[in-house]
Structures are given as structure tokens and as C-alpha cells.
Design a protein around this motif. Structure first.
Motif, short mmCIF file in Angstrom:
data_model
loop_
_atom_site.label_atom_id
_atom_site.label_comp_id
_atom_site.label_asym_id
_atom_site.label_seq_id
_atom_site.Cartn_x
_atom_site.Cartn_y
_atom_site.Cartn_z
N TYR A 35 56.08 28.19 44.16
CA TYR A 35 55.54 28.32 42.82
C TYR A 35 55.13 26.95 42.30
CZ TYR A 35 57.77 32.95 42.37
OH TYR A 35 58.16 34.26 42.54
N GLN A 37 54.81 25.08 38.36
CA GLN A 37 55.17 25.27 36.97
C GLN A 37 54.40 24.28 36.13
OE1 GLN A 37 59.26 24.45 35.81
NE2 GLN A 37 59.13 25.88 34.11
N HIS A 41 51.95 27.87 31.13
CA HIS A 41 51.67 28.87 32.17
C HIS A 41 52.94 29.45 32.79
CE1 HIS A 41 47.30 28.49 32.53
NE2 HIS A 41 47.47 27.21 32.29
N GLY A 42 54.07 28.90 32.52
CA GLY A 42 55.26 29.37 33.20
C GLY A 42 55.17 29.06 34.68
N LEU A 43 55.75 29.92 35.51
CA LEU A 43 55.68 29.74 36.95
C LEU A 43 54.62 30.67 37.53
CD1 LEU A 43 58.95 29.28 36.27
CD2 LEU A 43 58.96 28.98 38.71
N LEU A 45 52.88 31.96 41.27
CA LEU A 45 53.10 32.03 42.70
C LEU A 45 51.89 31.48 43.46
CD1 LEU A 45 54.98 33.04 44.99
CD2 LEU A 45 53.70 35.20 44.90
#
Lengths: 112, 114
Positions: A35, A37, A41-43, A45
Motif C-alpha cells: 500500500y 499512504q 487518500h488514506g491507504l 493498494l
């Protein structure tokens, strides 16, 4: 704690250079994930693997490749790093698809 | 792609009090999994709690519990008796039952005030 390590933990590199990040697990888990980060955007994949030499793309795979030649190692390669790939990269593992993921400590990559 | 929304970028709570973090998600699937992860300053992601969509009973894990409202597509996390060590970023995540990909929200930063 799940036995997951990432190397390096910090890296600064120049635009256009190749970079490889390594994820190593001692849990013999089948699934491994990469991932990134980023703020806002957060995490997200990048790629994942469901076995030795079995990999698939995630949400943001462009510019990245992966390899898994052994159960315990999952490599993420940036063939030609760009500034947009400056991020914190997390590796995760799970026993199987229906199980929760356990995350590594992260790698902070800066591309100048 | 599925989306996960955490509408509270920052929250704060007094030590020993209770706080609820919100999460909503968008999906057309009927079977899926939901998770809350905690990310302290060390940056390592730690699983807090997991909920299977087919289970009506809300998951609990010590001081952490969820309020899962399937029809409303809502999955909030309640932290009771907040402790200083609970201070962290909290991420909500979704995964289809038949899929491999997790979808994460943008996170809520929780501050615990002594």
C-alpha cells in the motif's frame, strides 16, 4: 505482533532512479500486499500477492512492479522513480483472503 | 470501486470518556467485511476490530465496539473509557467477501486530553 519487517525504513532518491522496497514475513502467510499512504487518500493498494509468483494489480499500480519468489519476501520496485511516488509505503500480510491484514512498520520514500 | 468515507478528520475526547468515530461506505454487495485499524505515531497499522456483514450482532473487543447499520451503510467505532494510548489515526476499511482488495477511508485523528 506479526513478524513483518520492511527495508529500508527511510529512503531518499532522485527522480529517474530505480528503487526496490522489501517486505519480509516470518508468519508463512499466503497473502502479501503493498500500500501507499498519502494525506487525504488514506491507504491505497498498489499490488498484492496470493502465493509465490502469483501477483495482481491494485488500485494504483501504474509505475510499480512486484515480485514474490519466496513465501516470505515481497518486493516492490519503482522502475524509474517520480516525485509523485513520494509517500509512505506499507506492506501487509494475511493468512488467507478472509482474514484480517497485519501491517509492517512502513517505509518513508522521498523522491527529489 | 467501493468508497469509504470518514467525515471527521479530527476528534478529541477527555480521558476516561467515550467517543464515537463515524464511517460510511458505498457498496452494492450483500456480503463483505468491515474493519477499524489504529495507526499510532509509530505509523504501524494495528487491527482494532472486524465485522462480518452477515452477522447482525455488533462486534466488540474490550473497550472497543462498533455500531453496524447495514441498511444505512454505516459502521461507527465507539471507544469507551478512553486512555492516553488510544490517541492515534483511526482508519475504517472495507473488503468484499469475494475480493482481495481492501478500501480504506482517509482516517480520523483522535486526540485524548488528560
Amino acid at each position: 505482533d506479526a513478524g513483518i519487517t520492511q527495508s529500508p525504513r527511510h529512503k531518499v532518491t532522485e527522480t529517474g532512479t530505480p528503487v526496490t522496497l522489501r517486505c519480509h514475513q516470518t508468519e508463512n502467510h499466503r497473502y502479501m500486499y503493498w500500500y501507499r499512504q498519502d494525506p487525504g487518500h488514506g491507504l491505497r493498494l498498489i499490488h498484492y500477492s496470493y502465493g509465490v509468483k502469483d501477483t495482481d494489480k491494485g488500485e494504483v499500480s501504474d509505475g510499480y512492479s512486484v515480485s514474490r519468489s519466496k513465501t516470505e519476501d515481497f518486493l516492490l520496485t519503482l522502475e524509474s522513480a517520480t516525485s509523485s511516488q513520494t509517500s509512505v509505503y506499507f506492506c501487509a500480510i494475511s493468512f488467507d483472503r478472509d482474514y484480517e491484514q497485519y501491517f509492517g512498520p512502513g517505509t518513508r520514500l522521498t523522491v527529489t | 470501486a467501493q468508497t469509504v468515507t470518514q467525515s471527521q478528520p479530527e476528534m478529541s475526547v477527555q480521558e476516561a470518556e467515550t467517543v464515537t468515530l463515524s464511517c460510511t461506505y458505498d457498496t452494492s454487495e450483500s456480503d463483505y467485511y468491515l474493519f477499524w485499524y489504529k495507526q499510532p505515531p509509530s505509523r504501524q497499522m494495528i487491527l482494532v476490530i472486524r465485522q462480518e456483514a452477515y452477522k447482525q450482532q455488533n462486534a466488540t473487543e474490550n473497550r472497543f465496539s462498533v455500531n453496524f447499520q447495514k441498511a444505512a451503510k454505516s459502521f461507527s467505532l465507539k471507544i469507551s473509557d478512553s486512555q492516553l494510548g488510544d490517541a492515534a489515526m483511526y482508519f475504517c476499511a472495507y473488503r468484499r467477501a469475494t475480493g482481495n482488495q481492501f478500501y480504506f477511508g482517509t482516517g480520523t485523528s483522535l486526540t485524548v486530553i488528560p
